[in-house]
Design a protein around this motif. Structure first.
Motif, mmCIF file in Angstrom:
data_model
loop_
_atom_site.group_PDB
_atom_site.id
_atom_site.type_symbol
_atom_site.label_atom_id
_atom_site.label_comp_id
_atom_site.label_asym_id
_atom_site.label_seq_id
_atom_site.Cartn_x
_atom_site.Cartn_y
_atom_site.Cartn_z
ATOM 1 N N PHE A 715 35.987 23.310 47.887
ATOM 2 C CA PHE A 715 34.536 23.334 48.140
ATOM 3 C C PHE A 715 34.300 23.539 49.636
ATOM 4 C CE2 PHE A 715 35.556 20.171 44.822
ATOM 5 C CZ PHE A 715 35.036 20.837 43.719
ATOM 6 N N PRO A 716 34.521 24.750 50.128
ATOM 7 C CA PRO A 716 34.455 24.986 51.579
ATOM 8 C C PRO A 716 33.054 24.796 52.156
ATOM 9 C CG PRO A 716 34.664 27.068 50.382
ATOM 10 C CD PRO A 716 34.842 25.978 49.383
ATOM 11 N N GLY A 717 33.027 24.519 53.480
ATOM 12 C CA GLY A 717 31.744 24.401 54.174
ATOM 13 C C GLY A 717 30.931 23.209 53.706
ATOM 14 N N GLU A 718 29.619 23.436 53.603
ATOM 15 C CA GLU A 718 28.684 22.369 53.217
ATOM 16 C C GLU A 718 28.707 22.092 51.718
ATOM 17 O OE1 GLU A 718 26.591 20.627 55.492
ATOM 18 O OE2 GLU A 718 28.048 21.584 56.819
ATOM 19 N N ARG A 719 29.382 22.961 50.964
ATOM 20 C CA ARG A 719 29.380 22.834 49.500
ATOM 21 C C ARG A 719 29.967 21.499 49.046
ATOM 22 N NH1 ARG A 719 32.139 27.791 47.543
ATOM 23 N NH2 ARG A 719 30.352 28.794 48.513
ATOM 24 N N VAL A 720 30.945 20.988 49.806
ATOM 25 C CA VAL A 720 31.611 19.755 49.407
ATOM 26 C C VAL A 720 30.625 18.588 49.305
ATOM 27 C CG1 VAL A 720 32.226 19.058 51.780
ATOM 28 C CG2 VAL A 720 33.634 18.313 49.867
ATOM 29 N N TYR A 721 29.579 18.590 50.151
ATOM 30 C CA TYR A 721 28.603 17.495 50.121
ATOM 31 C C TYR A 721 27.745 17.541 48.859
ATOM 32 C CZ TYR A 721 30.118 17.318 54.945
ATOM 33 O OH TYR A 721 30.900 17.242 56.066
ATOM 34 N N GLU A 722 27.616 18.736 48.258
ATOM 35 C CA GLU A 722 26.841 18.869 47.017
ATOM 36 C C GLU A 722 27.592 18.284 45.826
ATOM 37 O OE1 GLU A 722 25.136 22.832 46.357
ATOM 38 O OE2 GLU A 722 25.693 23.331 48.413
ATOM 39 N N VAL A 723 28.914 18.121 45.979
ATOM 40 C CA VAL A 723 29.735 17.635 44.862
ATOM 41 C C VAL A 723 29.688 16.110 44.752
ATOM 42 C CG1 VAL A 723 32.067 17.670 43.871
ATOM 43 C CG2 VAL A 723 31.238 19.637 45.154
ATOM 44 N N VAL A 724 29.342 15.451 45.859
ATOM 45 C CA VAL A 724 29.395 13.978 45.877
ATOM 46 C C VAL A 724 28.478 13.368 44.825
ATOM 47 C CG1 VAL A 724 28.923 11.918 47.258
ATOM 48 C CG2 VAL A 724 30.074 13.876 48.301
ATOM 49 N N ARG A 725 27.232 13.842 44.748
ATOM 50 C CA ARG A 725 26.277 13.245 43.798
ATOM 51 C C ARG A 725 26.738 13.350 42.343
ATOM 52 N NH1 ARG A 725 20.058 14.440 44.709
ATOM 53 N NH2 ARG A 725 20.592 13.194 46.529
ATOM 54 N N PRO A 726 27.221 14.537 41.875
ATOM 55 C CA PRO A 726 27.734 14.600 40.497
ATOM 56 C C PRO A 726 28.877 13.615 40.248
ATOM 57 C CG PRO A 726 27.384 16.825 41.333
ATOM 58 C CD PRO A 726 27.164 15.887 42.487
ATOM 59 N N LEU A 727 29.759 13.429 41.247
ATOM 60 C CA LEU A 727 30.863 12.475 41.067
ATOM 61 C C LEU A 727 30.334 11.047 40.955
ATOM 62 C CD1 LEU A 727 33.675 13.735 43.500
ATOM 63 C CD2 LEU A 727 33.180 14.432 41.172
ATOM 64 N N VAL A 728 29.374 10.709 41.809
ATOM 65 C CA VAL A 728 28.796 9.351 41.784
ATOM 66 C C VAL A 728 28.087 9.095 40.451
ATOM 67 C CG1 VAL A 728 27.100 7.819 42.877
ATOM 68 C CG2 VAL A 728 28.591 9.239 44.300
ATOM 69 N N SER A 729 27.498 10.157 39.880
ATOM 70 C CA SER A 729 26.782 9.998 38.591
ATOM 71 C C SER A 729 27.716 9.553 37.471
ATOM 72 C CB SER A 729 26.090 11.302 38.203
ATOM 73 O OG SER A 729 27.029 12.277 37.780
ATOM 74 N N LEU A 730 29.027 9.770 37.630
ATOM 75 C CA LEU A 730 29.994 9.371 36.598
ATOM 76 C C LEU A 730 30.409 7.908 36.732
ATOM 77 C CD1 LEU A 730 32.341 12.512 36.575
ATOM 78 C CD2 LEU A 730 30.541 11.959 34.947
ATOM 79 N N LEU A 731 30.034 7.256 37.844
ATOM 80 C CA LEU A 731 30.343 5.827 38.024
ATOM 81 C C LEU A 731 29.271 5.005 37.317
ATOM 82 C CD1 LEU A 731 31.374 5.765 41.797
ATOM 83 C CD2 LEU A 731 32.808 6.142 39.793
ATOM 84 N N ASN A 732 29.325 5.059 36.027
ATOM 85 C CA ASN A 732 28.266 4.489 35.193
ATOM 86 C C ASN A 732 28.914 3.890 33.959
ATOM 87 O OD1 ASN A 732 26.135 4.344 33.201
ATOM 88 N ND2 ASN A 732 24.913 5.629 34.553
ATOM 89 N N THR A 733 28.454 2.724 33.557
ATOM 90 C CA THR A 733 29.059 2.060 32.386
ATOM 91 C C THR A 733 28.852 2.856 31.102
ATOM 92 O OG1 THR A 733 27.020 0.755 32.213
ATOM 93 C CG2 THR A 733 28.898 -0.255 33.339
ATOM 94 N N GLU A 734 27.860 3.770 31.114
ATOM 95 C CA GLU A 734 27.630 4.596 29.921
ATOM 96 C C GLU A 734 28.656 5.723 29.804
ATOM 97 O OE1 GLU A 734 23.636 5.984 29.905
ATOM 98 O OE2 GLU A 734 22.767 3.970 29.840
ATOM 99 N N ARG A 735 29.377 6.018 30.893
ATOM 100 C CA ARG A 735 30.408 7.054 30.862
ATOM 101 C C ARG A 735 31.722 6.421 30.399
ATOM 102 N NH1 ARG A 735 26.412 8.885 30.769
ATOM 103 N NH2 ARG A 735 25.114 9.634 32.469
ATOM 104 N N ASP A 736 32.633 7.253 29.874
ATOM 105 C CA ASP A 736 33.893 6.694 29.386
ATOM 106 C C ASP A 736 34.858 6.424 30.546
ATOM 107 O OD1 ASP A 736 35.473 9.055 29.947
ATOM 108 O OD2 ASP A 736 34.638 9.979 28.162
ATOM 109 N N GLY A 737 35.929 5.700 30.243
ATOM 110 C CA GLY A 737 36.876 5.275 31.271
ATOM 111 C C GLY A 737 37.516 6.429 32.015
ATOM 112 N N LEU A 738 37.829 7.515 31.313
ATOM 113 C CA LEU A 738 38.460 8.665 31.960
ATOM 114 C C LEU A 738 37.519 9.304 32.974
ATOM 115 C CD1 LEU A 738 40.911 10.534 32.132
ATOM 116 C CD2 LEU A 738 39.890 11.925 30.305
#
Length: 937
Positions: A715-738
């Motif tokens: 995720f070169p350049g500023e693109r890497v910062y756009e990926v953080v929010r989708p990753l954080v959205s998976l830290l949720n008890t409604e998501r599975d362990g994997l």
């Protein structure tokens, strides 16, 4: 004193960033004296020029920038800095020249355009005020010279091209645009258009677009001078580039009339040119509607007119109550739009169409219907449609009736609820079924398509299944027309799906789905068949690949895959959805219900049918298919599909694409290939927009990539910062362990890259979720969360949260250091080592959070794992260094014996770093006077 010019340059950069411009100048000056490389010399001069600008020493700034330009004439930074310096020195004409060169190199740079406008206005003000400034160049003479070159047929080709490009650039500048306008430029541009030379026409149209941008009075005057009829005529030509350029011109004019352009120049000129924008907008709308039904208009021109109507008629915001433009189009043009969707390209009297024209018209019908505010408006829309379709139904004239059925088919692809009501009109359904039995192939073609679109609604499909299936099967078996045959096949597939699995596809295919799929692949690969027909082959495969044997054969057919990927690049909503559906089937990325073993046994006991997994749907076969698709270039095709317009790429299609990406990312070995082919970039918008399921699937795929890839590469350049929010959205008890686990791995990887990324993770409020997972009973989740925290504690804001009163963060980390899981210990001890090194307050706080702290520290220092042991000793060193009283407490414990034992060991390269830390601890204790050297003991 440094003698390396590169190091001196870096030193100067640091001083500049720290706003110490005097020291920055000294560093750059020293580097200039020592440097012998020309390219670096230019950089040094322009950097020193930036310092002089900040110091307001403008003459020196201009001089240094000039030296950089002498080395590299196209150095855009040096040109812009010289322009800034010259402007401050009052040399506006020279400043304007430099800014103009910048705009020529980067015509889309708004900063340069703004500078040009400001300088032009300042120059004009001084001239108008009768100032002493004499402009060293004449815009008027330049404009005149350009037109002379362009209109002279004997001019050299290179000169004409240069003049055309210069004219376009000048038209984008406010001062240049105004000079062209004031000096009969519009008339001369019209002459260029009338030469019928494609290059000159493009140059003229693009110049006119620049002149109209953000200037309502000038745009209105140009519209009236050129005439809307002429503009529409130019847009109607069968030349894609010219048609698109004229479309952009008309869009620019429309933006100005709607007040959606830039507002800088809506001043004096509007007091002179009073315009009725509503009248002009209606005139444009009426002419666009006329274009829809004119035989003189090319297919591309018709598409442009539809696109302009799609973009400008419906409201952008439904909170705006004014939908008068939509009402006007419905009252004056709905029948014309219906006429377009009712066209039958195979008939001799058809209007010129492209492959996308009728679908675009259906999209417009849908947007207009959605823009209506109340039931009376929707009833009016329906009545106009019903009356127009009824007027076309004539049992004595089958051609007219055929157009009526085609219109219903077109509405079904637009506002479906309305299309469903039109199907209920007397005789429509019966006529569709009857046409299937006609001897004329064109009747069969239209009827079959209509049946397919109508079968989307189950209530209607029930009627069609009972009446049309037999006819479709007969048509498929008897017709020799490939276009009809392929549509009949898709109709049977779709009706089979609507009828339910027991009633479905296999009954119609009569056990020969592989044979039908082979025929679809043959149609798909046949480039002599028109694209509109080949798209039906893709839709057929979207249904047939539900069969495991079919999907296995399909992925082995490289020609068919490449043909499908190529079709996916077209702007067609149905194709995108069908391609995505076929790929979901091939990768088995659809949702499946897990069979409960007890219920299966119960069903078998009661002699009920229990569906069994097809052998080719087992994991080994799925993996092989995924590998085959990757080898065929599926990622590039998906990345291309994601770029499609939102009207084409629906949320449902996005979800299907996200499912496929997740399946492709399953094997870590394939993730590098996916990134290299643009998969990482394509997943970001899928994780942000679409259905909830689609966003989760895309986020999970991003997490898989982020977990093991170098973020700078993936995720070169500023693109890497756009990926953080989708990753954080998976830290949720409604998501599975994997999903939790791989998101944590991705965030761990990111947090180890830079403090800016760590800050982004903190801002996305991920910290509480990460801390929660550190309490998890699941070993891998607890380990991943602790490792992530180990990286995050480098950040000062995270450290301050540990220092703050009223939380157990530090206690949790200390207790995790005492865990039996070595990986958790390594991460927790690493976090504690960094925290105690960075914050002395935490050293004393560590002794207060739990009574077990000393025991845990001693265990760390004696650990068999050298990583754990080293981190334990570093913690001990931090505690000793922080406070003499704390050091005394440690010396009085068994820890002194441990440190002495380790420190006395012979040097060993494998664990020298451990021995050295122990010795440092003892040395510090001696400095405090808490212990004595051996010789003094």
């Amino acid at each position: 004193q440094m003698e390396d010019p590169i190091q001196l340059k870096e030193e100067g950069n640091k001083y500049f960033q720290a706003n110490d411009y005097e020291k920055a100048v000294q560093s750059y000056t020293q580097a200039i004296k020592l440097n012998k490389d020309k390219a670096l010399q230019a950089v040094l001069y322009r950097n020193r020029a930036a310092c002089f600008l900040k110091k307001e020493e403008y003459a020196k700034a201009a001089s240094d920038a000039s030296r950089a330009i002498d080395i590299n004439a196209s150095d855009i930074k040096a040109l812009y800095r010289r322009s800034q310096a010259l402007e401050k020195l009052g040399k506006l004409d020279q400043a304007f020249k430099d800014a103009q060169k910048c705009a020529t190199i980067e015509p889309r740079n708004k900063n340069f355009q703004e500078t040009l406008r400001r300088l032009g206005a300042n120059i004009q003000d001084k001239v108008n005020a009768g100032g002493a400034l004499r402009i060293q160049f004449s815009t008027d003479s330049r404009v005149q010279k350009m037109f002379e070159i362009l209109l002279d047929e004997n001019s050299e080709k290179e000169k004409r091209e240069k003049a055309a490009n210069n004219l376009i650039v000048l038209g984008r500048e406010e001062a240049g645009a105004e000079r062209i306008f004031q000096n009969n430029g519009v008339s001369l541009l019209l002459q260029l258009i009338e030469t019928k030379n494609a290059d000159l026409i493009l140059a003229a149209v693009r110049t006119l677009s620049g002149m109209c941008t953000g200037h309502k009075a000038r745009a209105t005057a140009i519209l009236h001078y050129l005439g809307i009829d002429n503009i529409c005529m130019w847009m109607s030509v069968d030349n894609e580039e010219i048609s698109l350029a004229v479309c952009n011109l008309l869009q620019t004019i429309t933006d100005c009339l709607l007040g959606q352009g830039k507002e800088e120049h809506h001043g004096k000129e509007e007091a002179v040119v009073l315009v009725d924008t509503k009248k002009d907008l209606r005139m444009i709308t009426m002419r666009l509607l006329d274009m829809l039904v004119s035989k003189e208009v090319s297919g591309q021109g018709r598409d442009r007119a539809l696109n302009l109507l799609n973009k400008n008629i419906p409201r952008k915001d439904l909170k705006d109550h004014d939908n008068s433009r939509t009402i006007f189009v419905i009252d004056n043009g709905l029948k014309k739009i219906l006429k377009v969707v009712g066209q039958i390209p195979e008939m001799p009297d058809s209007l010129p169409l492209t492959e996308n024209t009728q679908l675009t018209a259906s999209v417009l019908l849908n947007k207009l219907y959605d823009d209506l505010r109340c039931d009376p408006e929707r009833d009016n829309y329906r009545v106009i449609c019903e009356e127009y379709i009824k007027s076309k139904i004539d049992p004595q004239d089958m051609d007219k009736t055929l157009h009526a059925i085609q219109m219903v088919s077109g509405v079904l692809q637009g506002p479906f609820d309305l299309g469903n009501k039109l199907l209920g009109m007397k005789g429509v359904m019966e006529m569709m079924v009857a046409l299937c039995g006609s001897e004329r192939e064109i009747d069969q073609l239209v009827a079959v398509e209509a049946l397919i679109h109508a079968s989307t609604k189950l209530s209607r499909a029930t009627f069609i299944i009972s009446n049309g299936v037999t006819l479709l099967k007969e048509i498929y078996k008897k017709t020799k027309n490939e276009k009809i045959k392929i549509r009949a096949l898709v109709g049977l597939c779709k009706l089979g799906s609507a009828g339910g699995t027991d009633y479905g596809l296999r009954q119609f295919a009569e056990g020969s789905t592989e044979k039908l799929a082979k025929q679809c692949r043959k149609w798909l690969c046949n480039t002599s068949i028109d694209a509109r027909t080949r798209k039906w082959a893709v839709e057929g495969l979207a249904y047939l690949t539900l069969d495991a044997d079919v999907k296995d054969d399909f992925v082995e057919d490289e020609l068919a895959l490449q043909a499908m990927f190529e079709l996916a690049k077209t702007s067609d909503k149905t194709i995108l959805y069908s391609v995505a559906s076929a790929l979901v089937n091939c990768t088995n990325s659809y949702d499946t219900k897990e069979l409960v073993p007890e219920l299966v046994q119960l069903a078998k006991f009661s002699k009920q049918h229990v569906p069994e997994e097809h052998p080719k749907d087992k994991k080994d076969f799925v993996v092989k298919r995924v590998k085959r698709l990757l080898k065929a270039g599926v990622v590039s095709a998906l990345a291309c599909m994601v770029k499609a317009d939102s009207a084409i790429l629906t949320d449902q299609s996005k979800e299907l694409i996200a499912r496929v990406f997740l399946a492709l990312c399953e094997d870590p070995k394939d993730r590098g290939t996916i990134v290299a082919q643009g998969g990482g970039k394509a997943l970001i918008p899928l994780a942000v927009e679409g259905t909830e399921v689609g966003k989760i699937k895309a986020s999970h795929a991003l997490a898989k990539i982020a977990a093991i890839s170098n973020p700078d590469m993936a995720f070169p350049g500023e693109r890497v910062y756009e990926v953080v929010r989708p990753l954080v959205s998976l830290l949720n008890t409604e998501r599975d362990g994997l999903q939790n686990y791989e998101a944590l791995l991705g965030l761990t990887n990111f947090s180890g890259r830079s403090d800016k990324l760590r800050m982004k993770i903190v801002k996305e409020r991920a910290l509480p979720d990460i801390e929660n997972y550190m309490f998890e009973n699941h070993d891998q989740l607890r380990q991943a969360a602790t490792e992530c925290m180990c990286n995050l504690v480098v950040n000062k804001e995270v450290q301050e949260r540990f220092v703050a009163d009223g939380n157990d963060r530090l206690k949790l980390v200390v207790l995790l250091c005492g865990e039996d899981d070595e990986k958790v210990q390594v991460a927790a001890a690493g976090a504690l080592a960094m925290l105690t090194a960075a914050q002395k307050k935490l050293c004393s706080k560590m002794t207060e959070v739990t009574t077990q702290w000393l025991e845990i520290l001693q265990r760390l220092c004696l650990h068999d794992n050298m990583k754990v042991q080293h981190r334990g000793l570093v913690i001990a060193f931090n505690l000793i260094s922080a406070d003499k009283e704390l050091a005394k407490k440690l010396v009085e414990s068994e820890l002194l014996e441990i440190l002495t034992y380790i420190g006395k060991q012979e040097d060993d390269p494998k664990k020298q770093h451990i021995i050295n830390v122990a010795r440092d601890c003892l040395t510090r204790c001696m400095d405090y006077g808490l212990i004595k050297p051996l010789s003094q003991a």
